[in-house]
Motif scaffolding. Structure first.
Motif, PDB file in Angstrom:
ATOM      1  N   ARG A   1      14.141  10.005   2.471  1.00 28.77           N
ATOM      2  CA  ARG A   1      13.114   9.126   3.167  1.00 28.77           C
ATOM      3  C   ARG A   1      12.943   9.766   4.348  1.00 28.77           C
ATOM      4  O   ARG A   1      14.538  10.647   5.179  1.00 28.77           O
TER       5      ARG A   1
ATOM      6  N   ASN B   1       3.575  -6.025   7.381  1.00 28.40           N
ATOM      7  CA  ASN B   1       4.264  -5.532   5.697  1.00 28.40           C
ATOM      8  C   ASN B   1       5.460  -4.442   6.322  1.00 28.40           C
ATOM      9  O   ASN B   1       5.794  -3.419   7.640  1.00 28.40           O
ATOM     10  N   SER B   2       5.999  -3.851   5.391  1.00 29.49           N
ATOM     11  CA  SER B   2       6.915  -2.965   5.637  1.00 29.49           C
ATOM     12  C   SER B   2       6.862  -1.722   4.303  1.00 29.49           C
ATOM     13  O   SER B   2       6.690  -1.623   2.843  1.00 29.49           O
ATOM     14  N   TYR B   3       7.523  -0.122   5.042  1.00 30.43           N
ATOM     15  CA  TYR B   3       7.040   0.391   4.154  1.00 30.43           C
ATOM     16  C   TYR B   3       7.951   1.978   4.613  1.00 30.43           C
ATOM     17  O   TYR B   3       8.758   1.752   5.148  1.00 30.43           O
TER      18      TYR B   3
END
Length: 76
Positions: free
Chosen positions: A18, A8-10
């Motif tokens: 960011r 998973n990337s987030y």
């Protein structure tokens, strides 16, 4: 192998800014009569907060503890 890991990337952001980007891998490994969960996370932190990585570890630890309690409850 299928069914053994989740990748998973987030991005953590607020108001268009960011704070960090992470790539995590959750692996499910046989362990006797149970299953071992191994979590690996790689992060890049952009906000200059030196406590960012420790804050992430704390948050993930709380999530894993909640998961453990839910799974233990299901066994009873």
């Amino acid at each position: 192998m299928p069914g053994e890991r989740i990748i998973n990337s987030y991005v953590l952001a607020a108001a268009g800014e960011r704070f960090s980007v992470s790539l995590s891998t959750v692996e499910f490994l046989p362990d006797g009569t149970g299953t071992l969960l191994r979590l690996t996370e790689h992060g890049a932190y952009f906000d200059g907060n030196p406590e960012g990585p420790q804050m992430r570890v704390h948050g993930i630890s709380k999530q894993l503890d909640l998961l453990r309690r839910v799974l233990q409850k299901d066994q009873h």
